[in-house]
Design a protein around this motif. Structure first.
Motif, PDB file in Angstrom:
ATOM      1  N   ARG A   1      69.345  59.857  31.884  1.00 47.75           N
ATOM      2  CA  ARG A   1      69.779  59.596  33.320  1.00 47.75           C
ATOM      3  C   ARG A   1      68.419  59.174  34.389  1.00 47.75           C
ATOM      4  O   ARG A   1      67.441  59.988  34.120  1.00 47.75           O
ATOM      5  N   SER A   2      68.658  58.225  35.145  1.00 46.35           N
ATOM      6  CA  SER A   2      67.613  57.811  36.054  1.00 46.35           C
ATOM      7  C   SER A   2      67.795  58.425  37.335  1.00 46.35           C
ATOM      8  O   SER A   2      68.925  58.755  37.827  1.00 46.35           O
ATOM      9  N   TYR A   3      66.626  58.577  38.134  1.00 47.25           N
ATOM     10  CA  TYR A   3      66.694  59.215  39.544  1.00 47.25           C
ATOM     11  C   TYR A   3      65.874  58.311  40.259  1.00 47.25           C
ATOM     12  O   TYR A   3      65.007  57.660  40.108  1.00 47.25           O
ATOM     13  N   GLU A   4      66.326  58.370  41.743  1.00 47.12           N
ATOM     14  CA  GLU A   4      65.517  57.882  42.853  1.00 47.12           C
ATOM     15  C   GLU A   4      65.670  58.992  43.832  1.00 47.12           C
ATOM     16  O   GLU A   4      66.602  59.253  44.285  1.00 47.12           O
ATOM     17  N   TYR A   5      64.537  59.238  44.655  1.00 46.57           N
ATOM     18  CA  TYR A   5      64.370  60.542  45.468  1.00 46.57           C
ATOM     19  C   TYR A   5      65.037  61.595  45.054  1.00 46.57           C
ATOM     20  O   TYR A   5      65.794  62.324  45.889  1.00 46.57           O
ATOM     21  N   ASP A   6      64.853  62.114  43.801  1.00 46.16           N
ATOM     22  CA  ASP A   6      65.543  63.393  43.263  1.00 46.16           C
ATOM     23  C   ASP A   6      67.005  62.972  43.384  1.00 46.16           C
ATOM     24  O   ASP A   6      67.724  64.186  42.879  1.00 46.16           O
ATOM     25  N   LEU A   7      67.688  61.885  43.346  1.00 44.65           N
ATOM     26  CA  LEU A   7      69.180  61.929  42.904  1.00 44.65           C
ATOM     27  C   LEU A   7      69.485  60.969  41.922  1.00 44.65           C
ATOM     28  O   LEU A   7      68.680  60.072  41.786  1.00 44.65           O
ATOM     29  N   ALA A   8      70.320  61.297  40.861  1.00 47.09           N
ATOM     30  CA  ALA A   8      70.615  60.537  39.915  1.00 47.09           C
ATOM     31  C   ALA A   8      71.321  59.331  40.531  1.00 47.09           C
ATOM     32  O   ALA A   8      72.050  59.124  41.628  1.00 47.09           O
ATOM     33  N   ASP A   9      70.958  57.977  39.756  1.00 43.03           N
ATOM     34  CA  ASP A   9      71.503  56.783  40.324  1.00 43.03           C
ATOM     35  C   ASP A   9      72.054  56.122  39.125  1.00 43.03           C
ATOM     36  O   ASP A   9      72.332  54.904  39.481  1.00 43.03           O
TER      37      ASP A   9
ATOM     38  N   ASP B   1      60.806  58.015  34.864  1.00 50.74           N
ATOM     39  CA  ASP B   1      61.936  58.730  35.697  1.00 50.74           C
ATOM     40  C   ASP B   1      63.301  59.183  35.004  1.00 50.74           C
ATOM     41  O   ASP B   1      64.193  59.643  35.521  1.00 50.74           O
ATOM     42  N   TRP B   2      63.443  58.607  33.790  1.00 49.91           N
ATOM     43  CA  TRP B   2      64.715  58.965  32.949  1.00 49.91           C
ATOM     44  C   TRP B   2      64.312  60.344  32.194  1.00 49.91           C
ATOM     45  O   TRP B   2      63.650  60.836  31.759  1.00 49.91           O
ATOM     46  N   ARG B   3      65.737  61.017  32.315  1.00 49.61           N
ATOM     47  CA  ARG B   3      65.607  62.241  31.793  1.00 49.61           C
ATOM     48  C   ARG B   3      66.570  62.200  30.413  1.00 49.61           C
ATOM     49  O   ARG B   3      67.707  61.611  30.525  1.00 49.61           O
ATOM     50  N   ASP B   4      66.049  62.785  29.345  1.00 54.28           N
ATOM     51  CA  ASP B   4      66.812  62.569  27.927  1.00 54.28           C
ATOM     52  C   ASP B   4      67.938  63.731  28.163  1.00 54.28           C
ATOM     53  O   ASP B   4      67.690  64.737  28.513  1.00 54.28           O
ATOM     54  N   LEU B   5      69.133  63.076  27.850  1.00 58.38           N
ATOM     55  CA  LEU B   5      70.297  63.762  27.888  1.00 58.38           C
ATOM     56  C   LEU B   5      70.735  64.526  26.530  1.00 58.38           C
ATOM     57  O   LEU B   5      71.541  65.424  26.732  1.00 58.38           O
TER      58      LEU B   5
ATOM     59  N   PRO C   1      76.784  54.977  37.839  1.00 57.72           N
ATOM     60  CA  PRO C   1      77.350  53.701  36.976  1.00 57.72           C
ATOM     61  C   PRO C   1      76.642  53.933  35.662  1.00 57.72           C
ATOM     62  O   PRO C   1      75.690  54.723  35.452  1.00 57.72           O
ATOM     63  N   THR C   2      77.379  53.412  34.714  1.00 57.03           N
ATOM     64  CA  THR C   2      76.761  53.812  33.365  1.00 57.03           C
ATOM     65  C   THR C   2      76.439  52.474  32.684  1.00 57.03           C
ATOM     66  O   THR C   2      77.125  51.548  32.805  1.00 57.03           O
TER      67      THR C   2
ATOM     68  N   GLU D   1      71.979  67.254  41.534  1.00 58.07           N
ATOM     69  CA  GLU D   1      71.445  66.285  41.288  1.00 58.07           C
ATOM     70  C   GLU D   1      72.276  64.652  41.599  1.00 58.07           C
ATOM     71  O   GLU D   1      71.623  63.484  41.560  1.00 58.07           O
ATOM     72  N   LEU D   2      73.486  65.102  41.632  1.00 56.53           N
ATOM     73  CA  LEU D   2      74.425  63.700  41.710  1.00 56.53           C
ATOM     74  C   LEU D   2      74.506  63.283  43.156  1.00 56.53           C
ATOM     75  O   LEU D   2      74.286  64.151  44.237  1.00 56.53           O
ATOM     76  N   PRO D   3      74.625  62.021  43.491  1.00 56.28           N
ATOM     77  CA  PRO D   3      75.073  61.586  44.913  1.00 56.28           C
ATOM     78  C   PRO D   3      76.203  62.612  45.447  1.00 56.28           C
ATOM     79  O   PRO D   3      77.118  63.022  44.811  1.00 56.28           O
ATOM     80  N   ILE D   4      76.098  62.685  46.765  1.00 56.64           N
ATOM     81  CA  ILE D   4      77.165  63.647  47.275  1.00 56.64           C
ATOM     82  C   ILE D   4      78.585  63.244  47.312  1.00 56.64           C
ATOM     83  O   ILE D   4      79.460  64.195  47.198  1.00 56.64           O
TER      84      ILE D   4
END
Length: 440
Positions: A353-361, A381-385, A434-435, A418-421
């Motif tokens: 999962r990738s992030y920008e400004y601490d939010l998953a994108d 910035d990718w987190r291993d899931l 998106p995936t 961490e997801l968008p609101i």
């Protein structure tokens, strides 16, 4: 949870495939199977993984006794040679996947099972039945917990589903954000908080509501919660405070316009000096009802039918598909279905999962051979899931039991934050992120 073997919680074709594969020699081929869903329930923004700990529990006793083997033989489901193969069966493969409490989206490789074809194919129905139901309940629970804001939600759905599903639902609900359950077996098995006091019948069996309240307080103490809507709520609240005094723990309302009644009861309790007495509401709640109660003076919720039925989505439509197998030459080969509307992505997977400004994108699924995946370098910035659940037949016991459930409960809250609101919206819409699937 029963005396029956999880090894028979399967569809018959798993054993007939095993029998044929043992005859033609393909049962020993190394394989990778993957659990994923092609889509979320209509309009949902995310799903929550739950049930992987229960899969490990089931695999611990996934074996057939003499009676089971006689059944397979007497029904001519498998041959005598296959019966012998099954006598000492123990799953010796490896399992990795998304951790419990993790968010998932379409095409997320939620679970990957690696081993021989013979042993992996036997697990299909068991794995799917656990993951599909538990994740559906956890996903609904997460939406409900979010709608309830900081007010605790409790599982009270045991009487609305199968008796064993009730235990699974209680566990999944806590993974999804609930705080406890009315189901005592679930509380015992998993160390969950148990809740419950009295039903309307307890009031009705007494000569007066006051007698019922006195009896309950004598048995459970002033900190108990009294059910106040059997007759007249206003009179019941007066009686409750009269009997328990201002130290009364709580009252429960189980009918009517819950928001309006909670407001009146709160004002009445305060006027009677019971300012610390809490208000719990029940009565066929779902995430939409909970959202509508956000401004009402309610302290906690009990949720039943809508929780254990996934709030209208009782399954996550997960599937279990072969994505890689050993060929005749001994080398591993990616494989895929090309069926219309049911095509699959070949190869084993990595997931980030990738992030920008601490939010998953974005969700990033990388597919390919073991060698290509080993050389893949994710972005910083990718987190291993993916985590390992079982390594060559040895389970990671840290993924089982009470502590694992609480860890999953906490992880869900963190991952959701961490997801968008838009993930919190109860309106129908697209997945929160998106995936992107990349085949190396």
């Amino acid at each position: 949870m029963t005396d029956h073997s999880p090894a028979l919680m399967t569809d018959m074709y798993e054993y007939t495939m095993l029998d044929a594969a043992l005859r033609d020699g393909t049962a020993d081929r190394d394989c990778v199977f993957e659990v994923f869903t092609r889509h979320l329930p209509a309009g949902r923004r995310y799903g929550v993984v739950a049930g992987t700990g229960r899969i490990l529990d089931a695999l611990k006793s996934f074996r057939l006794d003499d009676e089971d083997l006689r059944f397979l033989s007497d029904r001519h489901i498998v041959s005598g040679e296959t019966v012998k193969w099954l006598e000492d069966f123990r799953f010796s493969g490896s399992i990795r996947g998304y951790r419990e409490g993790e968010m998932f989206f379409p095409d997320s490789p939620i679970l990957q099972v690696e081993g021989s074809f013979g042993e992996c194919t036997l697990l299909e129905t068991l794995i799917l039945s656990i993951l599909n139901y538990d994740s559906a309940v956890a996903s609904a629970a997460s939406r409900m917990a979010s709608a309830a804001k900081d007010r605790p939600c409790m599982d009270m759905g045991g009487r609305r589903t199968n008796e064993w599903a009730a235990v699974a639902a209680a566990r999944a609900a806590v993974v999804g954000g609930f705080q406890g359950t009315a189901n005592l077996l679930a509380a015992q098995l998993y160390g969950l908080k148990a809740i419950g006091t009295a039903a309307h019948c307890f009031t009705l069996v007494h000569d007066s509501e006051e007698d019922a309240f006195r009896s309950q307080i004598n048995a459970l103490g002033k900190d108990t919660t009294l059910l106040v809507d059997t007759y007249n709520i206003e009179e019941a609240v007066k009686t409750a405070v009269k009997v328990a005094g201002p130290e009364l723990g709580g009252v429960r309302i189980d009918s009517g316009d819950l928001a309006a009644l909670a407001q009146r009861v709160r004002n009445q309790l305060d006027a009677l000096g019971a300012t610390s007495t809490t208000i719990t509401v029940t009565n066929d709640l779902d995430e939409y009802a909970l959202a509508a109660l956000q401004t009402a003076p309610v302290d906690s919720y009990g949720v039943g039918t809508q929780l254990v039925t996934g709030s209208g989505s009782p399954t996550c439509a997960m599937v279990y598909k072969l994505t890689e197998r050993q060929g005749a030459t001994g080398t591993m080969q990616p494989v895929a279905k090309k069926s219309k509307d049911k095509a699959t992505v070949p190869g084993r997977k990595l997931a980030y999962r990738s992030y920008e400004y601490d939010l998953a994108d974005g969700e990033h699924v990388i597919s390919g051979s073991e060698e290509r995946l080993a050389s893949f370098t994710p972005q910083p910035d990718w987190r291993d899931l993916l985590v390992t659940y079982m390594d060559h037949g040895v389970a990671d016991t840290r993924r089982q039991g009470h502590d694992a459930i609480i860890e999953a409960h906490n992880h869900r809250a963190k991952a959701l934050a961490e997801l968008p609101i838009t993930a919190l919206s109860l309106m129908r819409g697209d997945p929160a992120i998106p995936t992107q699937v990349e085949v190396l």
